[in-house]
Write an enzyme that holds these catalytic residues in place. Structure first.
Site, PDB file in Angstrom:
ATOM      1  CE1 TYR A  30       5.298   3.990  -2.076  1.00 55.29           C
ATOM      2  CE2 TYR A  30       3.359   4.305  -0.695  1.00 55.29           C
ATOM      3  CZ  TYR A  30       4.146   3.495  -1.500  1.00 55.29           C
ATOM      4  OH  TYR A  30       3.775   2.191  -1.721  1.00 55.29           O
ATOM      5  CG  HIS A  74       7.021  -6.671  -4.093  1.00 57.19           C
ATOM      6  ND1 HIS A  74       6.050  -5.848  -4.622  1.00 57.19           N
ATOM      7  CD2 HIS A  74       7.528  -6.015  -3.019  1.00 57.19           C
ATOM      8  CE1 HIS A  74       5.959  -4.739  -3.886  1.00 57.19           C
ATOM      9  NE2 HIS A  74       6.841  -4.815  -2.916  1.00 57.19           N
ATOM     10  CD  GLU A  82       4.333  -0.235  -4.099  1.00 52.27           C
ATOM     11  OE1 GLU A  82       4.810   0.428  -3.157  1.00 52.27           O
ATOM     12  OE2 GLU A  82       4.825  -1.314  -4.475  1.00 52.27           O
ATOM     13  CG  ASN A 140       5.942   1.696  -6.621  1.00 51.12           C
ATOM     14  OD1 ASN A 140       4.998   1.612  -7.412  1.00 51.12           O
ATOM     15  ND2 ASN A 140       6.485   0.634  -6.044  1.00 51.12           N
ATOM     16  CD  GLU A 194       9.489   0.469  -4.305  1.00 50.32           C
ATOM     17  OE1 GLU A 194      10.192   0.240  -3.310  1.00 50.32           O
ATOM     18  OE2 GLU A 194       8.518   1.224  -4.277  1.00 50.32           O
ATOM     19  NE  ARG A 205       2.922  -3.734  -8.622  1.00 53.18           N
ATOM     20  CZ  ARG A 205       3.778  -3.153  -7.783  1.00 53.18           C
ATOM     21  NH1 ARG A 205       3.359  -2.194  -6.964  1.00 53.18           N
ATOM     22  NH2 ARG A 205       5.042  -3.526  -7.755  1.00 53.18           N
TER      23      ARG A 205
HETATM   24  C1  GCO Z   1       7.698  -0.203  -1.529  1.00 52.79           C
HETATM   25  C2  GCO Z   1       7.184  -1.526  -1.571  1.00 52.79           C
HETATM   26  C3  GCO Z   1       6.006  -1.783  -0.697  1.00 52.79           C
HETATM   27  C4  GCO Z   1       5.978  -1.005   0.600  1.00 52.79           C
HETATM   28  C5  GCO Z   1       5.297   0.324   0.419  1.00 52.79           C
HETATM   29  C6  GCO Z   1       5.288   1.123   1.730  1.00 52.79           C
HETATM   30  O1  GCO Z   1       7.333   0.566  -2.407  1.00 52.79           O
HETATM   31  O2  GCO Z   1       8.509   0.055  -0.659  1.00 52.79           O
HETATM   32  O3  GCO Z   1       6.803  -1.822  -2.906  1.00 52.79           O
HETATM   33  O4  GCO Z   1       6.199  -3.143  -0.464  1.00 52.79           O
HETATM   34  O5  GCO Z   1       5.283  -1.732   1.567  1.00 52.79           O
HETATM   35  O6  GCO Z   1       5.971   1.108  -0.487  1.00 52.79           O
HETATM   36  O7  GCO Z   1       6.606   1.333   2.139  1.00 52.79           O
END
Ligand code: GCO
Length: 462
Positions: free
Chosen positions: A307, A133, A367, A305, A178, A89
């Protein structure tokens, strides 16, 4: 140093939890890896302007060189092949295609991405392409950027141009990455490009980003080979209550509107959360007739995405508009260099929630990853046990969602290699591959070797 969570599942066992048509990949973004910002006709983007502005990024870091990926496609794709990726991607820099955002098209820009796509296909790696992006052409920002409705139409034109050239070879299109970040960090609190600090502007920018997506979907689909998937990637922050007090549950619900429903509701339900703008003490955006219908046009995939998570405690005296005021630390937790809690169940819970609340046809984790302090001694190895443990935990949690019935079709690790982490510059390393920025040498971290082992075990099941 937090204790590494013990991983019960062996890599081979983990691989068996995914169906044979599951796609494994890694992700990057144009401004974070390409460099070559003045090359082959590329026009300036808002991130060129923003990162060159003193005080905006860590130590004044910019994407001028980054990973020099623009000149290293063959070697970098060979590394992707070494990992055994099914897909990659990446994003396209709009200002390489239309240096002024619209008008005259730059053939050299399109030719670069055509070479990248063809190189990927030569290695049997499926291209998943993000069309936006965050790197808006500066010329469009000069006319109001995402607060200007015309930008949405310019985006749809740009998207169709790219799809006409690459739509016969791209496996999946992601219109926007995002939009929450592009709108709120770009126009609300100003920590990202273009650095505007006006929360009402963020509301209108968000609406135009959503409109841009909706206008682009049918045009990209029509310009692509039948069966090509078209969708969007949203960032989400799963929220958990610190206690069961009424104000906690109230504030959590409002924080959820801000963090998670602001974009998902319009896309999948055709409306904003009912009291959202009132809760934010802001006005609703200017919405024209048919906008919500355009925005909620059916899509084939939702990119997720994820985290971390946040734990919320109700604070009656603090207005919810400052949502972060309600986030509380988790004493025993492990945190990454971004101060994001490592909490694998967040991705399972989020995928189940999205499936149950919005019923997307297909979901991809577009992500997931972590920044930890990586040390390189100049040799051929970089040991990153916490990142290996991170991936083991989150991938196992993703498998739980899959087995509970979520139509999860793929997983893209963020990121293939260390890169420009926006306002954090090069201080944060998310890559599975270490980049020595002085020499541009790439060194596979232990997490890359582990991922390659997982993918080899997965592919050997066929
Ligand atoms: C995001 C962006 C990425 C970042 C990654 C780490 O999700 O913020 O898509 O470009 O680099 O998430 O913060």
């Amino acid at each position: 140093m937090c204790a590494l969570q013990s991983q019960n599942l062996l890599t081979k066992q983990l691989a068996t939890l995914f169906p044979q048509d599951f796609i494994w990949g890694t992700a990057t973004a144009a401004y974070q890896v390409e460099g070559a910002i003045h090359e082959d006709g590329r026009g300036p983007s808002i991130w060129d302007t923003f990162s060159a502005t003193p005080g905006k990024t860590f130590q004044g870091d910019t994407g001028e060189i980054a990973d020099d990926h623009y000149h290293r496609v063959a070697d970098d794709v060979a590394l992707m092949s070494r990992l055994g990726l099914d897909a990659y991607r990446f994003s396209i820099s709009w200002s390489r295609i239309y240096p002024q955002g619209q008008g005259e098209m730059n053939e050299q820009g399109l030719a670069f991405y055509e070479r990248l796509v063809d190189t990927l296909l030569e290695h049997n790696i499926k291209p998943f392409v993000t069309l936006y992006h965050w790197d808006l052409p500066q010329a469009l920002e000069d006319k109001g950027g995402w607060t200007n409705r015309e930008t949405a139409y310019a985006f749809a034109d740009y998207a169709e141009t790219v799809a006409r050239r690459l739509g016969d070879r791209v496996a999946g299109w992601i219109t926007l990455n995002e939009p929450w970040c592009a709108a709120y960090l770009g126009y609300g609190n100003g920590v990202h490009a273009p650095g505007v600090k006006d929360r009402q502007s963020a509301i209108q920018a968000a609406h135009h980003l959503l409109l841009a997506h909706g206008l682009a979907v049918p045009r990209v689909r029509a310009a692509s080979k039948p069966g090509t998937q078209v969708g969007i990637t949203l960032n989400f922050q799963p929220l958990y209550p610190a206690d069961d007090r009424a104000e906690t549950l109230r504030d959590l619900a409002i924080a959820d509107e801000f963090s998670n429903r602001w974009f998902a509701d319009p896309l999948f339900l055709g409306r904003y959360p009912e009291h959202y703008f009132e809760h934010m003490a802001l006005h609703a955006p200017t919405v024209q007739e048919h906008d919500m219908e355009i925005i909620s046009t059916p899509i084939d995939l939702l990119g997720v995405n994820c985290y971390s998570r946040s734990v919320i405690r109700g604070l009656p005296e603090v207005p919810l508009a400052d949502a972060t005021a309600h986030v509380v630390p988790v004493p025993s937790a492990c945190y990454t260099e971004m101060a994001w809690e490592v909490y694998p169940n967040a991705i399972r819970d989020l995928l189940l929630r999205l499936h149950n609340d919005y019923h997307p046809q297909q979901l991809y984790v577009t992500e997931n990853g972590a920044a930890f302090k990586d040390e390189w001694d100049g040799g051929d190895a970089v040991h990153d046990p916490r990142r290996v443990a991170f991936y083991q935990g989150y991938i196992a949690a993703s498998a739980e969602a899959l087995q509970a019935g979520v139509p999860l079709k793929g997983y893209f690790a963020w990121s293939l290699m260390d890169n420009f982490e926006w306002a954090e510059g090069y201080s944060k390393r998310f890559g599975m591959i270490y980049v020595d920025y002085q020499s541009q040498r790439r060194i596979l971290k232990d997490s890359a070797l582990w991922y390659a082992e997982l993918l080899a075990a997965f592919h050997s099941q066929a």
